[in-house]
Design an enzyme around this catalytic site. Structure first.
Site, PDB file in Angstrom:
ATOM      1  N   GLY A   5      32.236  21.683  31.882  1.00  0.00           N
ATOM      2  CA  GLY A   5      33.274  22.588  32.352  1.00  0.00           C
ATOM      3  C   GLY A   5      34.099  21.930  33.440  1.00  0.00           C
ATOM      4  O   GLY A   5      33.569  21.226  34.312  1.00  0.00           O
TER       5      GLY A   5
ATOM      6  N   ARG B  38      38.690  48.297  39.613  1.00  0.00           N
ATOM      7  CA  ARG B  38      39.037  48.139  38.209  1.00  0.00           C
ATOM      8  C   ARG B  38      38.278  49.062  37.270  1.00  0.00           C
ATOM      9  O   ARG B  38      38.849  49.643  36.361  1.00  0.00           O
ATOM     10  CB  ARG B  38      38.758  46.708  37.791  1.00  0.00           C
ATOM     11  CG  ARG B  38      39.692  45.790  38.493  1.00  0.00           C
ATOM     12  CD  ARG B  38      39.453  44.368  38.112  1.00  0.00           C
ATOM     13  NE  ARG B  38      40.524  43.583  38.726  1.00  0.00           N
ATOM     14  CZ  ARG B  38      40.592  42.266  38.713  1.00  0.00           C
ATOM     15  NH1 ARG B  38      39.640  41.576  38.109  1.00  0.00           N
ATOM     16  NH2 ARG B  38      41.587  41.648  39.287  1.00  0.00           N
TER      17      ARG B  38
END
Ligand SMILES: Cc1cc2nc3c(=O)[nH]c(=O)nc-3n(C[C@H](O)[C@H](O)[C@H](O)COP(=O)(O)OP(=O)(O)OC[C@H]3O[C@@H](n4cnc5c(N)ncnc54)[C@H](O)[C@@H]3O)c2cc1C
Ligand code: FES
Lengths: 640, 214
Positions: free
Chosen positions: A43, A333
């Protein structure tokens, strides 16, 4: 289900001193010995890129892998809104403890206190680091850094670079990484996908990879493996993640013994552009920062089809302001998303599909003028107009929630090491800091905290304990893992059925979204747990992968990733079924108050659920890490 | 759009058209198609992945090609190798600071105009459309954008001459062509990067070479 306790290795002592004390207690690797160690970094996003650069600066050999053609294209690049830090530059009462508290509360009291406190502590260093690299954060006229507010906070602590914060931070990390590549301290392997983890005597010592250009499968060995491979939000198929985002690296490590923690904590972002058609493969986020100035509303009458500007003020329901007066449009959220769903379920949704709510800037434009709004959100408005053909300066945006981020991930201890010795996990790929819900602008913070300021210290503790080993890939463990990866690839190609991996993925996504999305219940989850294995069987019987494995083959890449989602989706639903409470992004309809708010069950579920793989199709085994709260009182999260 | 074509091709067992793409939001710089002769297609300041079918008429034939340039070898179908850009960055596209030990972020005030101008250049997504549009296959817009970003900021000053020199040298090594002011690069840039960054880079580069001469 067994339930062994997991050791988080959180240091003792007062919260504020833990990280300091730990840094002192950990073993160090002597500077001249560092080059004897090889670190395999999978990554190159904010987490992987910053870690690879920092570790190479310290003197380690680093090999870094990513599936894109360049480390600069990791999905972190797409983050728009900003990054939090407890700088208190605005003098509005922020502090390390406040950021810590907001994050713990935002995570609905399901994260580890010590990790979150450390995150808040190093948040301030991140901003310093990025500015030194030349990241052009937004500034005020006096030349100092500007801030904005994000959901779940009442202070202004979010740093930003227009609507491209992730891009600028990633390019900062990428430039540091590039410098180390140029110096020969990092070997970079782009267009390379990790297919398996290799264990030697129970320690993570290697990976199996496929070169995505030549199709060749081979392996690399090292002294430790780090996964910074991002989240699994594409299990829902439609999401704001990039097309290539996947669970493959993390899931295959899980199959090799790494526990997967809290997979059911998924974040559905409230402000995305609504789905427009059958063939859509990707949803687009409209940054949460828009809620600083945009007001969310729906018509009060169901089925009101008048254009927005013809609906008078008193026939509009600004439902977030009404339900959560103190946070209003900046409610967190999970709460905002669920409220949008409720409104649409009640028939109040806007747009052709009825799955949308308005985000209206008329008031802000009236108050501040179009120019100010343009300066703040210009590129987001353009992006919206390009996609929808509507001009948000004239008509309100239409938005709807979509899968965006995943709080769950591989279980790690305080050192960011999984239960598999030698396997470290950073960034969105681990479960560590966000509990059941992540606050806006906190993922960039966590990815960079892990990569720049935590892992470079904690990895030494492991390396110093085991010593440099110089393991060869000729060992049987590597040959076996390579062989298995080759067989799996050959199998995907040889099915010769009728359906593309993409079409299976779309069907899987619908099952997961419908039954394990914004609201979940026992019956739905059981249904999903029945449908997913059925679909998986069809996948392995009727998949069609064109082309061959010995060259660049995108349909093969997709198939491999979908194959993992097919198994992982079951784990996700199993976790959601087992967690008989509502918390953060995990809302079980059975557990809600009369007003429809989430009801946690602290007595029975104040723990991290870490799952051990027990074979495909068999239920995973549960391990628990009890969460202890010594510094905050568990309370019902209220944003009223 | 290509998704649909590819799904149809797959049904007839023909291998789909390979194309690079990832974010589908115009920010990762992965997509790299020449559409009807123009890198990223007809719409200004828009990447191929953000181009909507409403930009075309029904029944129009659409021609798709890879980005073509000497320094971007084709890998397969429309996929090209842009690693030359990475190597240019490795040569000097950074400020040499290690992690840790940096001063407080507000220690230096930076005029808003300077940081805005740095941000304009920093918006580059490294897609390579500028190279594909240029008759000479020049990478001056890409390199100019990075050099300008750092030239605008105090952090970039200590290494500004070395940076410009190293990046330009690597650009030449990679086989990118010269700039002869066609400005095709600016016209196709999905992020609206202006050719003025090239002038800025030339200034830095010139002062770099003059310094070594004297
Ligand atoms: C549209 C959008 C907007 C966002 N906005 C914000 C925001 O404003 N603020 C905020 O804090 N957060 C935001 N987030 C969340 C945040 O961007 C991510 O959580 C974070 O960037 C993840 O970083 P990462 O380094 O963990 O993973 P990523 O950036 O996803 O990087 C993953 C890396 O792993 C590699 N990889 C993956 N699988 C493999 C494999 N099998 N083999 C080899 N390599 C592999 C990839 O190539 C890539 O290099 C946003 C997210 C999205 C989707
Ligand atoms: S796919 Fe990311 S810019 Fe086009």
């Amino acid at each position: 289900m067994s339930s062994n306790q997991l050791d988080s290795k959180v240091p003792s002592g007062p919260l504020a001193n833990k990280w300091d004390k730990h840094r002192f207690d950990m073993k160090l690797v002597n500077p001249s010995n560092k080059r004897k160690y090889t670190i395999l970094m999978v990554g190159s996003g904010l987490a992987g890129g910053s870690a690879a650069a920092s570790l190479a600066e310290l003197g380690y050999n680093v090999k870094c892998f990513c599936f894109q053609d360049s480390p600069r294209r990791a999905h972190s690049i797409a983050a728009q809104g900003g990054i939090n830090a407890a700088k208190n530059y605005q003098n509005d009462g922020d502090s390390i403890f406040r950021l810590f508290y907001d994050t713990i509360k935002g995570g609905d009291f399901r994260s580890r206190e010590a990790n979150v406190y450390r995150l808040s502590q190093v948040s301030v260093n991140i901003i310093d680091q990025c500015v030194a690299q030349g990241v052009p954060f937004a500034r005020e006229y006096g030349g100092l850094l500007d801030n904005r507010s994000f959901g779940g906070a009442q202070v202004s602590r979010t740093f930003y670079a227009r609507g491209q914060t992730g891009q600028q931070l990633l390019l900062g990390a990428y430039s540091a990484l590039s410098r180390q590549i140029g110096l020969g301290n990092v070997e970079m392997y782009p267009r390379t996908e990790m297919l398996d983890l290799v264990l030697v005597d129970g320690h993570a010592k290697g990976i199996v990879i496929r070169d995505l250009v030549t199709g060749e499968i081979s392996s690399y060995s090292g002294d430790t493996v780090v996964l910074g491979t991002g989240g699994y939000g594409r299990v829902f198929y439609l999401s704001t993640n990039a097309m290539g985002c996947n669970v493959t690296a993390a899931y295959r490590a899980h199959k090799r013994g790494a526990f997967f923690a809290n997979p059911c904590y998924t974040q559905i972002h409230p402000t995305c552009i609504p789905v427009a058609g059958e063939h859509q493969s990707k949803l687009t986020l409209m940054s949460e920062s828009l809620r600083n100035d945009g007001r969310v509303w729906v018509p009060k009458k169901a089925g009101d089809k008048r254009p927005a500007n013809q609906i008078p003020e008193n026939e509009r329901d600004y439902y977030l302001e009404r339900k959560y007066p103190s946070f209003g449009n900046l409610a967190p959220r999970d709460i905002s998303s669920r409220s949008a769903k409720e409104a649409c379920d009640a028939g109040l949704g806007v747009g052709d599909s009825g799955r949308g709510v308005y985000l209206d800037f008329a008031d802000a434009i009236g108050r501040l003028g179009q120019n100010v709004i343009k300066e703040r959100y210009g590129n987001l408005f353009e992006m919206y107009q390009r996609i929808t053909d509507d001009n948000p300066y004239d008509v309100p945006m239409r938005i709807y929630p979509a899968s965006h981020y995943t709080m769950g991930g591989l279980w790690v201890d305080y050192n960011l090491m999984s239960n598999v010795p030698g396997l470290h996990v950073i960034g969105e790929a681990n479960f560590s800091d966000h509990g059941a819900n992540r606050l806006g602008a906190s993922a960039l913070m966590q990815g960079l905290a892990d990569g720049y300021f935590v892992l470079p210290y904690t990895i030494a503790d492991y390396l110093a304990r085991v010593g440099a080993q110089n393991i060869s890939t000729d060992r049987q463990e590597f040959k076996d893992a390579e062989q298995q990866a080759k067989e799996k690839t050959a199998k995907l190609i040889s099915i010769n059925g009728k359906r593309t991996a993409e079409s299976f993925h779309r069907e899987l996504g619908r099952i997961v979204w419908d039954n394990c999305g914004m609201a979940r219940n026992e019956a739905g989850l059981k249904k999903a747990l029945h449908l997913i294995p059925e679909l998986r069987e069809q996948f392995w019987a009727d998949l069609n992968v064109t082309g061959e494995s010995g060259s660049l083959n995108q349909s093969l890449e997709t198939a491999g990733r979908v194959a993992d989602f097919m198994e992982f989706a079951e784990l996700l639903c199993q976790d959601a079924l087992h967690r008989e409470e509502s918390c953060g992004g995990h809302f079980r309809e059975e557990y809600q108050s009369d007003e429809g708010e989430a009801v946690r069950n602290d007595k029975d579920f104040t723990y991290v659920a870490a799952w051990e793989h027990k074979g495909v199709g068999s239920p995973a085994a549960l391990h628990k890490e009890e969460l202890e709260f010594e510094n905050v009182k568990l309370a019902t999260r209220s944003y009223k | 759009m290509l998704d649909i074509v590819n799904e149809e091709l797959a049904k007839t067992d023909i291998e789909p058209i390979h194309f690079d793409h990832d974010c589908r939001e115009g920010i990762c710089g992965m997509c790299s198609l020449v559409i009807n002769g123009v890198p990223h297609g007809p719409q200004a300041a828009t990447t191929a992945c953000q181009l909507h079918m409403r930009s075309f008429k029904d029944g129009d034939a659409i021609y798709i090609e890879p980005f073509r340039a000497r320094a971007f070898p084709v890998i397969k179908d429309t996929i090209v190798d842009r690693s030359a850009f990475d190597r240019i960055m490795q040569a000097g596209g950074f400020v040499s600071v290690n992690t840790g030990g940096t001063p407080d972020a507000n220690a230096i005030a930076i005029p808003k105009t300077a940081s805005e101008s740095a941000m304009d250049s920093a918006a580059c997504i490294g897609c390579g459309a500028c190279v594909a549009a240029c008759k000479n296959g020049s990478a001056m817009l890409f390199v100019g954008a990075k050099v300008s970003q750092f030239a605008d900021l105090p952090q970039g000053q200590p290494e500004k001459t070395a940076r410009a020199k190293a990046m330009v040298a690597q650009m030449d090594t990679e086989g990118f062509g010269n700039c002869s002011n066609y400005s095709e690069c600016e016209a196709v840039c999905p992020k609206d990067i202006k050719v003025s960054v090239i002038a800025k880079m030339n200034r830095e580069y010139l002062s770099a070479t003059v310094k070594t001469l004297s």
